[in-house]
Design a protein around this motif. Structure first.
Motif, PDB file in Angstrom:
ATOM      1  N   UNK A   1       6.003  -3.939  -1.003  1.00  0.00           N
ATOM      2  CA  UNK A   1       4.709  -3.400  -1.388  1.00  0.00           C
ATOM      3  C   UNK A   1       4.176  -4.143  -2.580  1.00  0.00           C
ATOM      4  N   UNK A   2       4.927  -4.508  -3.623  1.00  0.00           N
ATOM      5  CA  UNK A   2       4.196  -4.858  -4.656  1.00  0.00           C
ATOM      6  C   UNK A   2       3.681  -6.257  -4.445  1.00  0.00           C
TER       7      UNK A   2
ATOM      8  N   UNK B   1      -1.029  -5.321   2.351  1.00  0.00           N
ATOM      9  CA  UNK B   1      -2.726  -4.943   2.263  1.00  0.00           C
ATOM     10  C   UNK B   1      -2.979  -3.937   1.769  1.00  0.00           C
ATOM     11  N   UNK B   2      -2.092  -2.705   2.050  1.00  0.00           N
ATOM     12  CA  UNK B   2      -2.597  -1.519   1.589  1.00  0.00           C
ATOM     13  C   UNK B   2      -2.394  -1.615  -0.124  1.00  0.00           C
TER      14      UNK B   2
ATOM     15  N   UNK C   1      -0.345   4.551   0.229  1.00  0.00           N
ATOM     16  CA  UNK C   1      -1.566   3.995  -0.135  1.00  0.00           C
ATOM     17  C   UNK C   1      -2.376   5.005  -0.701  1.00  0.00           C
ATOM     18  N   UNK C   2      -2.641   6.241  -0.352  1.00  0.00           N
ATOM     19  CA  UNK C   2      -3.329   7.276  -0.829  1.00  0.00           C
ATOM     20  C   UNK C   2      -3.066   7.479  -2.469  1.00  0.00           C
ATOM     21  N   UNK C   3      -1.506   7.333  -2.612  1.00  0.00           N
ATOM     22  CA  UNK C   3      -1.112   7.549  -3.802  1.00  0.00           C
ATOM     23  C   UNK C   3      -1.296   6.682  -4.998  1.00  0.00           C
ATOM     24  N   UNK C   4      -1.311   5.392  -4.104  1.00  0.00           N
ATOM     25  CA  UNK C   4      -1.527   4.188  -5.224  1.00  0.00           C
ATOM     26  C   UNK C   4      -3.108   4.271  -5.415  1.00  0.00           C
TER      27      UNK C   4
ATOM     28  N   UNK D   1      -9.966  -0.727   4.970  1.00  0.00           N
ATOM     29  CA  UNK D   1      -8.821   0.162   5.871  1.00  0.00           C
ATOM     30  C   UNK D   1      -8.764  -0.215   7.282  1.00  0.00           C
ATOM     31  N   UNK D   2      -9.845  -0.611   7.904  1.00  0.00           N
ATOM     32  CA  UNK D   2      -9.719  -1.084   9.356  1.00  0.00           C
ATOM     33  C   UNK D   2      -8.777  -2.210   9.307  1.00  0.00           C
ATOM     34  N   UNK D   3      -9.111  -3.293   8.472  1.00  0.00           N
ATOM     35  CA  UNK D   3      -8.286  -4.541   8.373  1.00  0.00           C
ATOM     36  C   UNK D   3      -6.897  -4.235   8.002  1.00  0.00           C
ATOM     37  N   UNK D   4      -6.675  -3.169   7.499  1.00  0.00           N
ATOM     38  CA  UNK D   4      -5.073  -2.874   6.892  1.00  0.00           C
ATOM     39  C   UNK D   4      -4.461  -2.300   8.533  1.00  0.00           C
ATOM     40  N   UNK D   5      -5.173  -1.518   8.996  1.00  0.00           N
ATOM     41  CA  UNK D   5      -4.758  -1.139  10.409  1.00  0.00           C
ATOM     42  C   UNK D   5      -4.487  -2.374  11.321  1.00  0.00           C
ATOM     43  N   UNK D   6      -5.452  -3.118  11.431  1.00  0.00           N
ATOM     44  CA  UNK D   6      -5.817  -4.223  12.505  1.00  0.00           C
ATOM     45  C   UNK D   6      -4.756  -5.313  11.870  1.00  0.00           C
ATOM     46  N   UNK D   7      -4.165  -5.672  10.964  1.00  0.00           N
ATOM     47  CA  UNK D   7      -3.524  -6.887  10.387  1.00  0.00           C
ATOM     48  C   UNK D   7      -2.331  -6.969  11.410  1.00  0.00           C
ATOM     49  N   UNK D   8      -1.663  -5.974  11.610  1.00  0.00           N
ATOM     50  CA  UNK D   8      -0.331  -5.908  12.287  1.00  0.00           C
ATOM     51  C   UNK D   8      -0.699  -6.424  13.793  1.00  0.00           C
ATOM     52  N   UNK D   9      -1.745  -6.084  14.423  1.00  0.00           N
ATOM     53  CA  UNK D   9      -2.376  -6.520  15.717  1.00  0.00           C
ATOM     54  C   UNK D   9      -2.612  -7.951  15.654  1.00  0.00           C
ATOM     55  N   UNK D  10      -3.356  -8.543  14.626  1.00  0.00           N
ATOM     56  CA  UNK D  10      -3.619  -9.833  14.492  1.00  0.00           C
ATOM     57  C   UNK D  10      -2.552 -10.540  14.347  1.00  0.00           C
ATOM     58  N   UNK D  11      -1.317 -10.058  13.546  1.00  0.00           N
ATOM     59  CA  UNK D  11      -0.212 -10.714  13.255  1.00  0.00           C
ATOM     60  C   UNK D  11       0.568 -11.025  14.859  1.00  0.00           C
ATOM     61  N   UNK D  12       0.339  -9.893  15.455  1.00  0.00           N
ATOM     62  CA  UNK D  12       1.168  -9.930  16.991  1.00  0.00           C
ATOM     63  C   UNK D  12       0.451 -10.960  17.630  1.00  0.00           C
TER      64      UNK D  12
END
Ligand code: CMC
Length: 391
Positions: free
Chosen positions: A91-92, A147-148, A176-179, A348-359
């Motif tokens: 994550x860093x 990304x988060x 993410x919410x903690x950071x 945050x939409x992009x954070x979720x979608x990145x794995x889909x884009x990567x696939x």
């Protein structure tokens, strides 16, 4: 005698095997094969790798669904925990990317900051230009992990707050919410964000995913494709709609003001953000879950104001225009209830979608064919050349 190069458009088009028919916005055009997801727009259904999104939203976590998408199988418990652990350790952010974020103006749009940071990650990734499947998988993992952190880091820089190190003990959404806030979130908040990412994960050839596939089809690398995807997502007709939807709800203010707001907007032929969809002709199945989550969060907070405004607008839009809300509409209320800044909604939409884009990048790299459609030319041909001193 006609000069040999003068042709009419009617003569040229058949030679070029072009028709004069064009589908605006590529509506209904099938432009790729995919095994990742399927949308039944008439019935309002969505499957990831053959699994109904309703079942996934009920039972699975976001990372479990990412695993499913990338490996085409539900993970066993030991596989999921290894997958989560690998991502948690990554994550860093590299120092160069932290520096790049630190240099951005505090009033930069977070979506633009995310775009810049993902591009910067590509500059320092040790496997940036390796597009083998193994390297693509590793890079996709790093991107999903980081990304988060980018979003939280930029937000803390602009608020002039110390950074919070990622906590490998916390799951993806809770971390993410903690950071972002510096305090550990409630289980309800972490679960709501996680489910929103699951619902944003993958959605066929939407504009941003198509963009990533076009970039990948040139055999460009993962980071280039994801940077382009973020750029396409930014617009208000796509991912930017969740921010615009919330701004609109705030402008409306109360459920009682909804009818007059709709009157004016429709009279002025304005789009109501968070409504309508290119594929769904009935309820967007993702909206079903976000509506429920929005209601639950508002009940828990003892303040149903924004849920009530949203619900009234939903009813009004269906009665007047027959339009259903899409994924971005109730997501706005959910994110607002979580206390997130409105300009973080699209990142945050992009954070979720990145794995889909990567696939999609991986699928494209594995079965590549350059994506290169044609345009219907609407101009003239063979205009006479005029020397510059005679124009
Ligand atoms: N508000 C008012 N009227 C609308 C809306 C809306 N949100 N959406 C569609 N219409 C009307 C539109 O005016 C048109 O009417 P007419 O035929 O009388 O001119 C008709 O419905 C067809 O609309 P369109 O824009 O030609 O349809 P499209 O398939 O090209 O557009 C859309 C789909 C999502 C871009 C559009 O519905 C829209 O602009 N919605 C608002 C923005 C939004 O919520 N975007 C998020 C999309 S879903 C998730 C995502 O990708 O992020």
């Amino acid at each position: 005698m006609r000069p040999f190069f003068v042709d009419t458009l009617e003569q040229v088009l058949p030679r070029m095997n072009m028709t004069e028919q064009n589908t605006r916005g590529l509506a209904g055009v099938v432009a790729a094969e995919t095994g990742l997801s399927f949308i039944d727009g008439a019935e309002g259904r969505l499957w990831y790798r053959g699994f109904d999104v309703h079942a996934l939203a009920k039972h699975a976590s976001y990372l479990e669904s990412v695993y499913l998408l990338w490996y085409d199988a539900l993970p066993a418990a030991i596989e999921l925990s290894a997958f989560e652990g690998t991502l948690a350790r990554q994550r860093a952010l590299p120092p160069a990317v932290l520096d790049a974020l630190r240099c951005l103006p505090a009033d930069a749009a977070p979506m633009a900051a995310l775009r810049t940071a993902v591009s910067a990650l590509g500059q320092v990734d040790p496997e940036a230009d390796d597009i083998s499947h193994e390297a693509d998988l590793r890079k996709a993992g790093r991107l999903v992990a980081q990304l988060p952190t980018i979003v939280a880091t930029f937000d803390r820089f602009r608020r002039d707050l110390d950074l919070v190190d990622p906590d490998p003990e916390l799951d993806h959404a809770a971390n993410f919410l903690y950071m972002l806030s510096g305090t550990r979130p409630s289980e309800t908040a972490a679960r709501a964000l996680d489910t929103s990412w699951l619902l944003y994960l993958e959605h066929g050839l939407n504009a941003s995913t198509f963009t990533t596939r076009v970039v990948a089809s040139t055999l460009a690398d993962m980071h280039s494709a994801i940077t382009a995807g973020i750029s396409a997502l930014k617009g208000p007709l796509h991912g930017g709609a969740n921010e615009k939807a919330m701004e609109m709800l705030l402008e409306i203010g109360t459920a009682g003001s909804v009818p007059s707001f709709v009157d004016t907007a429709l009279e002025q032929k304005q789009k109501i953000m968070g409504f309508g969809h290119r594929v769904y002709r009935t309820e967007d199945p993702r909206a079903t879950h976000l509506r429920r989550m929005a209601e639950e969060l508002s009940l828990e907070a003892g303040d149903s104001r924004w849920y009530d405004v949203s619900r009234r607008l939903e009813v009004e839009m269906f009665e007047r225009k027959g339009l259903h809300c899409n994924v971005d509409f109730y997501c706005a209320t959910v994110y607002y209830s979580l206390g997130l800044a409105i300009d973080l909604f699209t990142p945050l939409f992009a954070v979720g979608r990145t794995a889909g884009w990567a696939a999609h990048v991986m699928e494209q790299h594995m079965h590549n064919k350059l994506i290169r459609p044609r345009a219907e030319y609407t101009g003239e041909l063979d205009r006479p050349w005029v020397p510059i001193d005679r124009r």
